[in-house]
Each structure stands twice: as C-alpha cells, then as structure tokens.
Design a protein around this motif. Sequence first.
Motif, PDB file in Angstrom:
ATOM      1  N   TYR A   1      -1.589   4.299   7.362  1.00  0.00           N
ATOM      2  CA  TYR A   1      -2.609   3.510   6.598  1.00  0.00           C
ATOM      3  C   TYR A   1      -3.857   3.321   7.774  1.00  0.00           C
TER       4      TYR A   1
ATOM      5  N   VAL B   1      -7.747  -1.416   4.764  1.00  0.00           N
ATOM      6  CA  VAL B   1      -7.136  -0.747   3.641  1.00  0.00           C
ATOM      7  C   VAL B   1      -7.315  -1.536   2.375  1.00  0.00           C
TER       8      VAL B   1
ATOM      9  N   ASP C   1      -4.204   0.940  -1.807  1.00  0.00           N
ATOM     10  CA  ASP C   1      -3.639   1.882  -0.941  1.00  0.00           C
ATOM     11  C   ASP C   1      -2.552   1.846  -0.323  1.00  0.00           C
ATOM     12  N   LEU C   2      -1.670   0.559  -0.577  1.00  0.00           N
ATOM     13  CA  LEU C   2      -0.424   0.113  -0.253  1.00  0.00           C
ATOM     14  C   LEU C   2       0.775   0.514  -1.288  1.00  0.00           C
TER      15      LEU C   2
ATOM     16  N   TRP D   1       5.415  -1.726   5.727  1.00  0.00           N
ATOM     17  CA  TRP D   1       4.253  -2.537   6.069  1.00  0.00           C
ATOM     18  C   TRP D   1       4.612  -3.928   5.385  1.00  0.00           C
TER      19      TRP D   1
ATOM     20  N   SER E   1      -3.959  -3.844  10.338  1.00  0.00           N
ATOM     21  CA  SER E   1      -5.274  -3.161   9.357  1.00  0.00           C
ATOM     22  C   SER E   1      -5.805  -4.578   8.431  1.00  0.00           C
TER      23      SER E   1
END
Length: 310
Positions: free
Chosen positions: A185, A189, A193-194, A242, A262
């Motif tokens: 990552y 972000v 994107d996760l 995450w 992030s």
Amino acid sequence: MKTEQIETFLMITETKNLSLASKNLFISQSAVSHRLRALEEHLDCELFIRGRGEKLVTLTQKGEEFVEIAMRWKALWRETKIWALQESKMNLSVASIDSLNTCVFSNLYKELINNNNTDNKKASESRNGITLNVSSHWSKTIYDLIENNDIDIGFTLNSLKYPNAISKPLFKSRGVVISSISSKYARLVHPHDLDTADEILFSSVSEYHIWHNFWWEKNQNEYSSVDTVSLLFTVFDFEEKWAIVPVWIARVFERIHPVKISELSVLAPEYTCYQVTNRYPKSSRLKAIERFTTALEDYMKTDAFINSVQ
C-alpha cells in the motif's frame, strides 16, 4: 469519660506517684486527684489503692485491666485528631474504552498517580492527590456505569442518550490505514485500493460502519476483526494485513511495531472522543472530579497529546 482523665490515669500508672504525675502533666496535684476521682466515678470502680494523704499509689485488679483499654483509647484519640486535620482522601473512578485508555490517556493516568505518590511522601498527614481507579469497558457499559453513579468519568467514541449521562466532545481525530512496513500500500490510498480479504476490522463507531459498508458492500463477510489494541498489535506480522484506525492508535503502533501509516484519499468519518459524566455527581467526588478535569485540560495542551491525535 474525657481524654484528659485517660491521660492522667496513664501518667499515674507510669509514675505510681500523684505528685510526680501532676508535675509531668503541668497541673496541680488536686487537679490530678479530681480527674482520677471523676474517672473512677464514671467507670464505677476503684482503679488505685492509696492511703489518706499518701502520694504513692498502686493499681487495683480493675486498674490493671483498664491499662490496656486506656492505651487503646489514647491511640484512637490521636488517630482521630490526625484524621480531623487531614484533607479528605480523593477517590476517583474512570472508565474508558480500551483503545483510549491505552493510547491516549495512559500518560495522564501515570502523571496523576505519580503526583499522588509525591504528595504522600512530602506530607504524610495530607492526602492532596487522587486515588485513581481506571477500568476498560464497552461504550454502553460505560454509560450504564455513569448513569448509576458507579463511576465518575467515562471516555468513549460514542454519544448515547441517557437521562443522567452527559457527553461532552473532547477532540476529533481522522482515520488512517495501518499495514505492515513491507506492504504494497502507498502512503495515500483510496478505499478501492484496499482488499477486504486482508482487513482487520477495528471500530465500534456506527458512523464508520456506515462508511465502511458503502465502500465494501459486496465484501462484508471477508474481513477479520479484533476488539482490543493489544490483539490488533499481534496480527500485524502478516504482510498484507491492514486496518483503519484513529491516528492516535497508529502513532502508538508506530513506536512499538514496524508499521506503515497511509492516509485515505476519501476520508472516513472522524473519531470523536466524548467525556461522559453524571448530571448529578456524588458530592464526595466533586473535588476529585474538579482536580482531574484541570489535569485533563492541562494534558490536552501538551505537544505530546496534540501530536498524537492530529
């Protein structure tokens, strides 16, 4: 029965001489005799054997039995006088959700406990500090405890409606993404994107869940979850895991664990910390609450606090 009568009895017991007892007590011998006579009348028994006009005395059987009682009476009276001169001991019960206790307020608690110890060392007859009792609970439990006056102050991330529980916003913090230091990552972000298959869900705030469901509606059953900071710390040895957490958790995490922080390009709802108190606090706790509130206000002005929540 008066204290001076007890003191006179013990002095006569020690000296076995009325004249010497009066000299040590800085009173006349007639005053010594008067006190002794009044004590015996109150107890309805003879404590000493003395001849007419004699200064020397000896204890009767009842007198010998009364010595220990008199010593305890004198000690209790001394403790009572010390107690009367002392400031009342200030007890305070604080409850918070686990993450706020661990990551935001731990240094405040440490400072208050340390100050209490310092105060006690400086003045053994004065209790100027707060005896602090801290516990961790879910938000609803905290409100229940406040409502019933079982605790004095609570800290939560939820504002709930209770008849006697008043919630006051203290500060707000943004959510950030934490992941392994070696994760894929970027430092900025987008939610898309996760991958939720790698998510560790960590939030009890309803606004966040609404936001979360909006972005990952199709993947609601894929993520894992934990409910304490200590558990969250243990799962980040996995490279792609995450979580979205308040920035103050990320700051603590960063100090003790290799972690990447992030920012979100689409901001999640802010986390609001609420201080919760009872509308009608216990009168015996008002001074402790006032002192804690002052310490909290000072603590929130420090760079360490400001940098941790922003």
